[in-house]
Design a protein around this motif. Structure first.
Motif: not given
Length: 161
Positions: A16, A20-21, A23-24, A86
Motif C-alpha cells: 500500500s 501510494g508513493s 500514485a502520488f 513506489g
C-alpha cells in the motif's frame, strides 16, 4: 493462526505504501509533463540579479558543499523519488522476490538515485540557453559554413537585420 493473519497483513501494508508513493509521484510527473509551462510565472520580480558583488562571487552557483544538497530540496527530486520508490517497491513486492528487508532498501536507493539524477540533469538542462545567438561581435573570427552559392557578377539582395 494469529501469526499467519499478521504475516498476510504485514505484506499488504508495504505494498500500500509503494502503490501510494507510485500514485502520488506518478500524478506529479504526469502533471508536470502535460501541465505546460508559462513564461510569465516569475511572479513579476524581474530576472536581474545585479547585486554589485565582486567577481569572486557567483550567485547562480552555490558552494560545493551546498551543491550536493540542493537537489534534495527540490520538488523535482521528491516527485521522481516517490514515483521510482513506489514503482520499484511495488514491482519487487508483486513479483514476490522474497528479499525481505532488501525490498525497502532497494526501493529507497532507486528512488533517491532517480530523484537525484533527474534533479541534477533537468536542472542543468533548464539553465542552458537554447536557440539564442550572442551579439554579432561574438562571431568575429569564427569559422562558418557557407550554404549559398555566390556567382560573380550577380547582384546580392541584402536582408535588413
Amino acid at each position: 493462526m494469529f501469526s499467519s493473519a499478521v504475516q498476510g497483513y504485514s505484506a499488504v501494508i508495504p505494498l500500500s505504501i509503494y502503490l501510494g508513493s507510485l500514485a502520488f509521484g506518478g500524478v506529479l510527473l504526469v502533471a508536470s509533463a502535460f501541465g505546460g509551462h508559462s513564461d510569465g510565472a516569475d511572479g513579476g520580480g524581474g530576472g536581474g540579479h545585479d547585486h554589485g558583488g565582486g567577481a569572486d562571487h557567483d550567485a547562480s552557483h552555490p558552494p560545493p558543499a551546498q551543491a550536493i544538497l540542493v537537489p534534495f530540496l527540490s520538488l523535482r527530486f521528491w516527485t521522481f523519488a516517490l514515483a521510482f520508490f513506489g514503482l520499484t517497491g511495488a514491482a519487487l513486492t508483486a513479483v514476490g522476490a522474497g528479499l525481505g528487508i532488501a525490498v525497502p532498501l532497494l526501493s529507497g536507493g532507486v528512488g533517491v538515485g532517480a530523484g537525484y539524477g533527474a534533479s541534477r540533469i533537468l536542472g542543468a538542462l533548464s539553465r542552458k540557453s537554447v536557440g539564442l545567438l550572442g551579439p554579432a561581435s561574438s562571431h568575429i573570427g569564427r569559422e562558418g559554413k557557407q550554404f549559398l552559392k555566390i556567382v560573380q557578377g550577380t547582384k546580392v539582395a541584402h536582408c535588413p537585420p
